[in-house]
Every structure is written in structure tokens, then in C-alpha cells.
Design an enzyme around this catalytic site. Structure first.
Site, PDB file in Angstrom:
ATOM      1  N   GLY A  39      -2.169   2.499  -6.838  1.00 32.57           N
ATOM      2  CA  GLY A  39      -3.064   2.809  -7.955  1.00 32.57           C
ATOM      3  C   GLY A  39      -2.596   4.006  -8.770  1.00 32.57           C
ATOM      4  N   GLU A  79     -10.872  -0.413  -4.949  1.00 32.89           N
ATOM      5  CA  GLU A  79      -9.877  -1.326  -4.402  1.00 32.89           C
ATOM      6  C   GLU A  79     -10.521  -2.652  -4.006  1.00 32.89           C
ATOM      7  OE1 GLU A  79      -6.567  -0.022  -1.987  1.00 32.89           O
ATOM      8  OE2 GLU A  79      -7.491   1.965  -1.847  1.00 32.89           O
ATOM      9  N   CYS A  83      -5.238   5.799  -3.475  1.00 31.20           N
ATOM     10  CA  CYS A  83      -4.551   4.512  -3.529  1.00 31.20           C
ATOM     11  C   CYS A  83      -3.182   4.758  -4.137  1.00 31.20           C
ATOM     12  CB  CYS A  83      -5.335   3.505  -4.368  1.00 31.20           C
ATOM     13  SG  CYS A  83      -4.478   1.919  -4.609  1.00 31.20           S
ATOM     14  N   HIS A 111      -3.383  -4.209 -10.761  1.00 33.39           N
ATOM     15  CA  HIS A 111      -4.205  -3.056 -11.133  1.00 33.39           C
ATOM     16  C   HIS A 111      -4.645  -3.158 -12.586  1.00 33.39           C
ATOM     17  CE1 HIS A 111      -3.425  -0.615  -7.508  1.00 33.39           C
ATOM     18  NE2 HIS A 111      -2.270  -1.263  -7.500  1.00 33.39           N
ATOM     19  N   CYS A 117       0.867  -1.184   0.000  1.00 33.54           N
ATOM     20  CA  CYS A 117       0.000   0.000   0.000  1.00 33.54           C
ATOM     21  C   CYS A 117       0.900   1.229   0.000  1.00 33.54           C
ATOM     22  CB  CYS A 117      -0.908   0.013   1.225  1.00 33.54           C
ATOM     23  SG  CYS A 117      -1.883   1.530   1.383  1.00 33.54           S
TER      24      CYS A 117
END
Length: 280
Positions: free
Chosen positions: A225, A213, A222, A164, A73
Site C-alpha cells: 500500500g 485491506e 501495508c 490498490h 505483502c
């Protein structure tokens, strides 16, 4: 049992942080679900544990709001770095943090003892479908057509430690992600489910993003992301490699660079909200 925690966020991507140098957590999967509930718990996008490491300065262990373990993350690791520095776990503005997707290298900006910005080397962007993973042949998955709930989309898939799927489109503020998101997340192409970014191009150094997510639903930020979206924007010719891209998300702005060596740098803020104790 009483458990001490710290609530932190990176551009609105909020987690509950527990210091395993001092605390003990027996069932983190269950705890993540309990504390993440925004009505009956503390309220967060998940749980992040800050733990000792044998190979780095410290270790980040993260769980999504549904109790599933995440590999990485970007917003969360910036907050881990801030916590580790401000709580004397690591007394250095350059830091190595172990994650499930490898060791990440971070540079901290400190003003009067407070960490304000953190730059993270997020490592190489993974483009090979089998390694993302995506059920597809070939060396990459760039601008390929996929059918989702009967509608065709041009998708680019990237792993930044977690998978992703990036969709370039217009008027992203009008999208109904509550309906769209689950269709992408659970699509048959993605054996481990997928995080999905809907991206609008502003110019060759600015993009705008919304994200669904896996395990958490739509979040207002994110970090992995924005990195995946930056990589996809470069690969699709919208932005330039080696140049910093401003990524506008609902929680603020992050600044990412897709370097010539394939690695991605991400820079952004980290904020402490409050400390507290909870009975678990």
C-alpha cells in the site's frame, strides 16, 4: 496437533509465521481464520507460511485474516527475510524470495546477528487497468473519477502484486474507514476486490497514509500500500520520481522510491514479537 509459530510484525502489520521446513499445515485457509482472531486465536492480520522453493532461497505463502490467499505483502516479506536469516534457512544478507506475484529481491541490514532493516525490490508497478485488475479501458487509471456510495472520488489505481486504489484527501485521521472501506473494497469496478489507501500530502518527499485491506479491514500498515501510494503520488505530481519518499502510517514509517525503470524499492523494519505453540 501442536503447531510451532512465530509472531512478527513490520510497522505493526502483524502476521503469524509458520516454518514449513519443520512444520506441516494441512488446511492453511482454515488455520488463518482461527489464529487471526484477536479474541479466540493468537491475533494477527493473517498467516504467512515460510516454505522451500525450487526457484529461490525460500517461498512466502500468505493468507489474509478471512482465509483468502494474498499474492504479496511488503511488510510480511521483510519478516520472512528476517526469519530466514536468523533461523539459518538462508545464510546471506542478499536474498531471493518466491511469492505468488513473482520472485522478490531483498537486502538485509544486520547488527550483531539480528536483522534490523530490510530493503525490498517490489518489482514494477502495474498501471494497466486490465492487469490490476480494474474494469476500465485505457493504458492507466490515474486521477479518474469514481462514484462510491453516491460520492465522487479522484482515484489512481496501481498493482504491486495485489490491487490498490489510492485516494488523495485531507484530514485522513478523521475518516470513518469502517464505513468507507467496504464500499471501495467491494465496488463493481474491482473484480478481485481492492485495497484502498487514503493519502494526505505533507510535502514533496513525505506523505501520510491510512489503509483498508481487502479481507482484513483497516490495518496500521501495508507495505504494498505504501508502494502504491508512492507511485500514485509521483504520477499525480505530488512527489518526485527516483527520490526516497517517507510514508507515515499508523504503525510507523516506511521509505519507498519509485525508480525511473518503473520498479519500486521499499525499506523498513522487521520485528519478532514472540514464539509459541498452538493446538490446531
Amino acid at each position: 496437533m501442536k503447531l510451532h509459530f512465530t509472531k512478527m510484525h513490520g510497522t505493526g502489520n502483524d502476521y503469524v509465521y509458520v516454518n514449513l521446513f519443520r512444520e506441516t499445515v494441512k488446511e492453511p485457509e482454515k488455520l488463518a481464520v482461527q489464529i487471526s482472531d484477536r479474541h479466540f486465536g493468537i491475533g494477527s492480520d493473517g498467516l504467512i507460511l515460510i516454505a522451500p522453493s525450487e526457484v529461490a532461497d525460500c517461498r512466502m505463502i500468505m493468507y489474509n485474516a478471512d482465509g483468502s490467499e494474498g499474492a504479496m505483502c511488503g511488510n510480511g516479506i521483510r519478516c520472512v527475510a528476517k526469519y530466514a536469516y536468523e533461523h539459518d534457512i538462508v545464510n546471506n544478507t542478499q536474498m531471493r524470495i518466491e511469492t505468488k506475484s513473482g520472485i522478490k529481491f531483498l537486502d538485509l541490514t544486520v547488527e550483531e546477528g539480528i536483522v534490523t532493516y530490510v530493503k525490498v525490490n517490489m518489482g514494477e508497478a502495474v498501471l494497466k487497468p486490465s492487469e490490476i485488475p480494474v474494469k476500465a479501458e485505457g493504458e492507466d487509471f490515474i486521477s479518474r473519477t469514481i462514484s462510491v456510495n453516491g460520492i465522487d472520488y479522484e482515484a489512481t489505481c496501481v498493482s504491486m502484486g495485489n490491487p490498490h486504489c489510492v485516494i488523495f484527501t485531507k484530514d485522513i485521521d478523521k475518516l470513518d474507514l469502517e464505513k468507507l472501506g467496504p464500499w471501495f473494497e467491494n465496488h463493481e469496478l474491482f473484480p478481485d476486490r481492492i485495497n484502498t489507501e487514503f493519502v494526505e500530502i505533507i510535502d514533496d518527499h513525505t506523505i501520510k497514509m491510512r489503509v483498508w485491506e481487502r479481507g482484513s479491514g483497516e490495518t496500521i500498515s501495508c507495505g504494498t500500500g505504501t508502494c502504491a501510494s508512492t507511485v500514485a503520488a509521483v504520477l499525480n505530481g505530488y512527489c518526485k520520481r527516483g527520490e526516497e519518499i517517507e510514508v507515515r502510517i499508523r504503525g510507523g514509517k516506511l521509505y519507498d522510491t519509485y525508480q525511473e525503470n518503473g520498479e519500486v524499492l521499499m525499506k523498513g523494519p522487521a520485528t519478532t514479537v514472540f514464539d509459541g505453540d498452538i493446538i490446531v
